[in-house]
Design a protein around this motif. Structure first.
Motif: not given
Length: 88
Positions: A29-41, A51-57, A67-74
């Motif tokens: 699909l020419a995409i990347e999905v990554w999830t991480y803690f941004s540290g920004w409020g 926690f941020v989940t990015h889809v790019s491409g 939360t990290w649990e919700e981010a992993k689920d997303m």
């Protein structure tokens, strides 16, 4: 501790052990999905960092989770959605 200094955030981002990252590449699909803690409020209110989940491409999107649990689920739900689209 809330800090609004970009340089301080950049230093924090590169500290060893910050971790909390998942990354998947879907070349078909020419995409990347990554999830991480941004540290920004929020700069507009007192909302905590997210926690941020990015889809790019070829498909783009940004999803925030408290939360990290919700981010992993997303992250997993996004991958499953794309997998269903490929199979159909």
């Amino acid at each position: 501790m809330r800090v609004y200094d970009f340089k301080e955030h950049a230093r924090w981002e590169h500290f060893e052990g910050k971790g909390w990252q998942i990354k998947d590449t879907l070349p078909e699909l020419a995409i990347e999905v990554w999830t991480y803690f941004s540290g920004w409020g929020s700069r507009k209110n007192e909302d905590p960092p997210k926690f941020v989940t990015h889809v790019s491409g070829s498909i783009k999107g940004i999803y925030l989770s408290p939360t990290w649990e919700e981010a992993k689920d997303m992250h997993q739900r996004i991958l499953e959605k794309f997998a269903r689209g490929i199979a159909e």
